[in-house]
Enzyme design. Structure first.
Site, PDB file in Angstrom:
ATOM      1  N   THR A  90       8.213 -23.814 -16.596  1.00  0.00           N
ATOM      2  CA  THR A  90       7.679 -22.834 -17.549  1.00  0.00           C
ATOM      3  C   THR A  90       8.180 -23.125 -18.971  1.00  0.00           C
ATOM      4  O   THR A  90       8.081 -22.313 -19.869  1.00  0.00           O
ATOM      5  CB  THR A  90       8.023 -21.410 -17.042  1.00  0.00           C
ATOM      6  OG1 THR A  90       7.471 -21.278 -15.743  1.00  0.00           O
ATOM      7  CG2 THR A  90       7.446 -20.297 -17.890  1.00  0.00           C
ATOM      8  N   HIS A  91       8.744 -24.327 -19.166  1.00  0.00           N
ATOM      9  CA  HIS A  91       9.349 -24.648 -20.458  1.00  0.00           C
ATOM     10  C   HIS A  91       8.340 -25.180 -21.461  1.00  0.00           C
ATOM     11  O   HIS A  91       8.347 -26.358 -21.800  1.00  0.00           O
ATOM     12  CB  HIS A  91      10.482 -25.645 -20.247  1.00  0.00           C
ATOM     13  CG  HIS A  91      11.452 -25.197 -19.196  1.00  0.00           C
ATOM     14  ND1 HIS A  91      12.220 -26.051 -18.454  1.00  0.00           N
ATOM     15  CD2 HIS A  91      11.764 -23.951 -18.751  1.00  0.00           C
ATOM     16  CE1 HIS A  91      12.964 -25.359 -17.601  1.00  0.00           C
ATOM     17  NE2 HIS A  91      12.702 -24.082 -17.760  1.00  0.00           N
ATOM     18  N   ASN A  92       7.482 -24.301 -21.921  1.00  0.00           N
ATOM     19  CA  ASN A  92       6.520 -24.658 -22.962  1.00  0.00           C
ATOM     20  C   ASN A  92       7.165 -24.454 -24.323  1.00  0.00           C
ATOM     21  O   ASN A  92       7.871 -23.466 -24.537  1.00  0.00           O
ATOM     22  CB  ASN A  92       5.285 -23.762 -22.883  1.00  0.00           C
ATOM     23  CG  ASN A  92       4.613 -23.849 -21.534  1.00  0.00           C
ATOM     24  OD1 ASN A  92       3.679 -24.607 -21.349  1.00  0.00           O
ATOM     25  ND2 ASN A  92       5.104 -23.079 -20.583  1.00  0.00           N
TER      26      ASN A  92
END
Lengths: 427, 586
Positions: free
Chosen positions: B513-515
């Site tokens: 989820t590391h956008n």
């Protein structure tokens, strides 16, 4: 949250009692040689701020503020074994509150349990304790209440069966169980002890929950604080038993508990969590210290004998403990100091009655959020997760594991508690 | 028409990690703060209580606590030659909805970035020359240095009760910690989590290969903890339900377990749930934010005036709000001009499954229970011969052994039926997996803009993501995966299955989820949306928090850096409050 303080009052049997004697007023007794009350500067400001402190010490809001209601406007349902009573409006509204009450009216209510109209109040209002307050303190409370915003909130009729709905009945009850009289300091004891006794037996009305009550809802006049039932919970003994009392607690632990809602031994649960949040956390360190000194002076009782529990029950309970409790309370019931309360050597766990423990398992509990300790660490209830027999086994196990001792619990009792919790208003 | 509400000093969009920190700091400074959260109120009990939270089907498979795409989603394409289509199910990443944001469902892997990460352009040019950087890579420095952020990393780690082993205290290397980390002023607040069998295997194997493994920093409390705000946390029970779950034991750091007990008591703080902010409003000069417009759960539209607006939503949503509010110049990939939506980046992950004989009991896990090596992260190694920029860590995480999604089977095992059951029976207790977690740089071709076709439930155009893995990242990830396999093979009796990441990027399977990016920070308004204090260049009373400000993504999980940047920005906001105006002049 279920409603606040205690309890009951007269019942049909009390009516049959012949005695209609009046209460004895010992107000005229020798003047006090010990200075009571907060040492505040004289004058109206000092009196009002002292009143505010005392209102918190007495936890008036607990009963006189309804959930979501205006502060001190009453209308909170107080469940008693005899029916539901609604608390009164103590804001200075002239028609529905105490706006027209004179100091004398107010003092009589606090001291004798009789309202402005001359009617008896029910002892759900803890006048059997408040009677011990000094006149100065009562008037300070009145001075503070007079500064509140008046709120129009009429008194809702109590829901009591005949003949308890006849307030005159209370004259009989008072005759049997109530002596009006200001606190008399014990000159043989220290000023600190006397201050503690004054707070515990007076405004704190600790005995309302922590002392046993008879069939008529009355507490022994000696107020022994050896534990009592309150709102589906059991308020544990505050006397000196080492297993189920405060015998092994140093004074500092009592101070920390009342000031923050927790200490290395336990944390406040059930009605006591509210008491800490709304009342005791605001008490000054010297007052908490004084309470501790007084409580530590209560006579130790011999721990009662406990029948041994069969191994199968303990085995079943132990398995349930591993699955449901061990994550936070740990393997040896030692809890996590600084977070989750220990169960080992806990006086609440080993109390005469397991009702508090059962209540916490059924409904969960939240450690009070206080200024000193803001975290309301909470435990979920297991009412939907464990059946009555499982909760009985689990409770019995916790009360008898790691050196704990406590009477076994049977499933029928859990069932009763589950029912009464469901029925209690706001429960 | 939106109905107008009484003004507040500061309005926060979202109520997760960054909003909680900003609210705590600014209310301490005496201003009135309101947080608007699109999701629901949630607390440890009852919402994450241990009697029901360990439900993999409900939370991990059916994605109970994330945002729902039927209200807000995005469209996606790999490149400009494709037509972007809306995501109707969550996939590659899982933004949260609800109080606490993704701070509720993260694993607690709480890293600091390397000092060189913040000056990557300068550093890379100096060490390898300008020509080393691919022409289409928008590599840029952050405008803030590690040394400036260090005290703020420290604050976040002590807020969270991070469990770990320092590797470098004040420039002195400490045995057992990460020898590559930047110098820290002091050690972690708590000792590392207990090891589990698989991390012991990894540790031994990595040492054998010649690396220096260390326990991963974990925002899972290894001991009962009281943070500097006086908030208490319980000790982790290693239940293995961190990622995608809330913690029922007060052990994983989240806004609920570290800040809210103090913040919610303050008279000058309020929050509202189920309020979706749809616009940041500006005055007619466009240089001043006047507040926000939001839609409540009944569909009513409200205008909330404020002196200061802080965007604290998920990375994509911050960018989306800027675009629909027409604040800042939207990015144009053709001319490589404009800033809003520029420098979107992601991360690239891969794994090496290890099959061996020793029993590992994988179900005893924690979200950040792991052992890692950092030899190939950042610029900890010579990139010259490799020909790529970036790197990542290699770690064996034992986040848990959940039955549905967390098991590793040999490549040839059947996917169903009796054969699958047999393989599961034979491997569940003994298999483990080594992960690589790699950086992704920013490129001209990776960006966010507004979709021309699709709209959300509020009538706004959807955000459009154009992204693919580039050769630089695939090469880097392949290199990392080989190193991971090398460690795997050093485990006695091990068979390894190398699972390299290939292109093109697919948004369907979960990766991370590391956008990052889209509203990046920097010292040049031509290439950044916010200045080094996270204050908008165009609208000085508007601030942007979170990973949307990262100019490119590093090889670590971002939350530690998000926390540090938030404290750094909050300190600047306090200066701003005394004397409002741009903190950096151009």
């Amino acid at each position: 949250m279920s409603a606040a303080r205690l309890f009951g009052f007269g019942c049909l049997l009390a009516l049959l009692a012949v005695c209609a004697a009046c209460s004895h007023d010992r107000d005229e007794a020798a003047p006090s040689t010990v200075k009571l009350g907060e040492r505040m500067s004289p004058g109206p400001w000092g009196q009002i701020s002292r009143g505010r402190y005392l209102v918190r010490a007495g936890d008036c809001a607990a009963c006189h503020t309804a959930e979501g209601g205006a502060p001190f406007a009453g209308d909170r349902a107080i469940p008693t074994p005899f029916g539901t009573i609604y608390s009164s409006n103590i804001t200075p509204d002239p028609d529905t509150g105490i706006g027209r009450w004179t100091d004398e009216d107010f003092y009589r209510a606090m001291h004798e349990g009789i309202d402005r109209e001359g009617d008896h109040l029910y002892p759900a209002f803890p006048y059997p304790w408040y009677t011990r307050l000094s006149r100065d303190d009562v008037l300070a409370i009145k001075a503070y209440l007079d500064t509140l915003t008046p709120v129009r909130q009429a008194h809702r009729p109590d829901e009591l069966p005949w003949p308890l709905d006849q307030r005159g009945v209370m004259a009989v009850w008072n005759g049997m169980y109530f002596d009006a009289g200001t606190f008399q300091p014990d000159p043989k004891r220290s000023p600190q002890w006397n201050r503690g006794a004054y707070l515990v037996k007076g405004l704190g009305h600790c005995g309302a929950c922590h002392s046993d009550k008879n069939f008529a809802g009355a507490t022994d006049k000696d107020d022994p604080l050896t534990g009592g039932f309150a709102e589906n919970a059991f308020a544990p003994s505050l006397a000196g038993g080492t297993r189920d009392g405060l015998g092994s607690w140093p004074e500092q632990d009592i101070v920390q508990y009342l000031g923050t809602g927790r200490n290395g031994r336990t944390s406040a649960a059930g009605p006591m969590a509210e008491v800490v949040e709304d009342s005791t956390q605001y008490l000054s360190k010297p007052d908490l210290q004084a309470i501790a000194v007084y409580l530590k002076s209560l006579p130790a009782r011999k721990d009662s004998a406990v029948a041994s529990v069969d191994k199968d029950t303990l085995d079943r309970g132990a398995a349930l403990y591993v699955d449901n409790c061990e994550g936070c309370h740990l393997k040896q019931g030692q809890g996590e100091p600084g977070a989750f309360p220990p169960l080992r050597q806990s006086s609440a766990v080993q109390a005469k009655s397991a009702d508090t423990l059962i209540n916490v398992i059924l409904n969960g509990s939240r450690i009070p959020r206080t200024a000193a300790e803001p975290t309301g660490l909470a435990m979920q209830g297991f009412a939907d997760h464990l059946d009555d027999a499982q909760i009985a086994d689990l409770t019995t196990y916790i009360r008898n594991a790691w050196g704990n001792r406590g009477e076994a619990v049977d499933a029928g009792h859990v069932e009763d508690l589950r029912k009464s919790l469901r029925q209690s208003p706001g429960g | 028409m939106a109905r107008r509400l009484p003004p507040v000093d500061v309005v926060l969009v979202g109520f997760g990690w960054t909003a909680s920190i900003i609210a705590q700091e600014l209310t301490d400074a005496g201003v009135q703060v309101l947080a608007l959260e699109r999701g629901a109120w949630r607390d440890t009990v009852p919402d994450f209580a241990t009697d029901h939270i360990q439900d993999e089907l409900r939370y991990a498979v059916r994605k109970q606590i994330f945002e729902s795409p039927e209200r807000e989603t995005m469209t996606f394409r790999n490149n400009t030659s494709q037509t972007a289509l809306p995501m109707r199910h969550l996939g590659s990443f899982l933004p949260a909805a609800g109080v606490g944001g993704a701070g509720v469902h993260w694993n607690g892997q709480c890293w600091r970035f390397l000092p060189q990460d913040f000056v990557i352009r300068t550093h890379t040019e100096q060490r390898y020359g300008k020509g080393f950087i691919p022409a289409d890579m928008n590599l840029q420095d952050w405008g803030v240095t590690y040394e400036e952020l260090e005290p703020h990393y420290d604050r976040f780690e002590y807020l969270c009760g991070v469990s770990g082993q320092a590797g470098n205290v004040g420039g002195q290397l400490v045995a057992g910690g990460n020898p590559f980390e930047g110098a820290r002023a002091r050690g972690y607040p708590l000792p590392p989590l207990e090891r589990c069998a698989s991390t012991v295997l990894f540790d031994k194997a990595a040492r054998e290969v010649g690396f220096k493994p260390f326990p991963c920093p974990a925002a899972n409390a290894s001991r009962p903890y009281r943070n500097p705000l006086g908030v208490q946390m319980g000790q982790c029970t290693y239940c293995g339900y961190c990622e995608w779950f809330g913690c029922g034991n007060y052990s994983k750091a989240s806004p609920q377990t570290t800040i809210l007990p103090v913040l919610l008591k303050k008279d000058n703080f309020r929050f509202k749930t189920h309020c979706a902010v749809t616009r940041v409003n500006t005055d007619n000069t466009g240089k001043r934010a006047t507040g926000v417009t939001y839609v409540d759960v009944d569909g009513n539209e409200w205008e909330q005036p404020a002196q200061m607006v802080v965007l604290c939503a998920f990375a994509h949503h911050n960018v989306h709000l800027l675009l629909v509010s027409k604040i800042g110049q939207p990015y144009d990939p053709v001319s490589n001009t404009g800033v809003v939506g520029r420098n979107y980046a992601y991360q690239i992950t891969s794994s090496v499954d290890v099959f061996q004989k020793e029993r590992l009991n994988p179900f005893m896990g924690a979200g950040a229970l792991g052992q890692a090596v950092d030899e190939f992260n950042g610029d900890n190694f010579d990139h010259g011969p490799q020909g790529f920029v970036g790197g990542g860590y290699i770690a064996l995480w034992n986040t848990g052994g959940r039955p549905i999604l967390q098991h590793y089977l040999p490549e040839k095992a059947p996917k169903w039926g009796a054969g699958w059951k047999k393989a599961m029976h034979e491997n569940y207790l003994t298999a483990c997996s080594i992960a690589t977690h790699g950086s992704v740089m920013s490129y001209r071709s990776s960006y966010l803009d507004l979709d021309p076709t699709w709209r959300d439930a509020y009538g706004n155009p959807l955000l459009r993501l154009t992204f693919d893995f580039q050769p630089n990242e695939l090469k880097m990830s392949g290199f990392l995966t080989d190193k991971a396999a090398q460690i795997g093979r050093a485990i006695p009796g091990a068979t390894v299955h190398e699972k390299k990441r290939g292109g093109p990027y697919s948004i369907v399977p979960y990766q991370t989820t590391h956008n990052t990016g889209g509203a990046v920070m920097g010292n040049d308004p031509k290439t950044s949306v916010v200045n080094r204090y996270l204050q908008s260049w165009d609208v000085p009373n508007l601030w942007v928090m979170g990973s949307s400000v990262f100019p490119q993504n590093a090889g670590y999980n971002p939350t530690g850096t998000v926390g540090a940047l938030t404290y750094w920005s909050a300190a600047a906001m306090k200066r701003y409050l005394k004397n409002p105006g741009p903190l950096v002049t151009t």
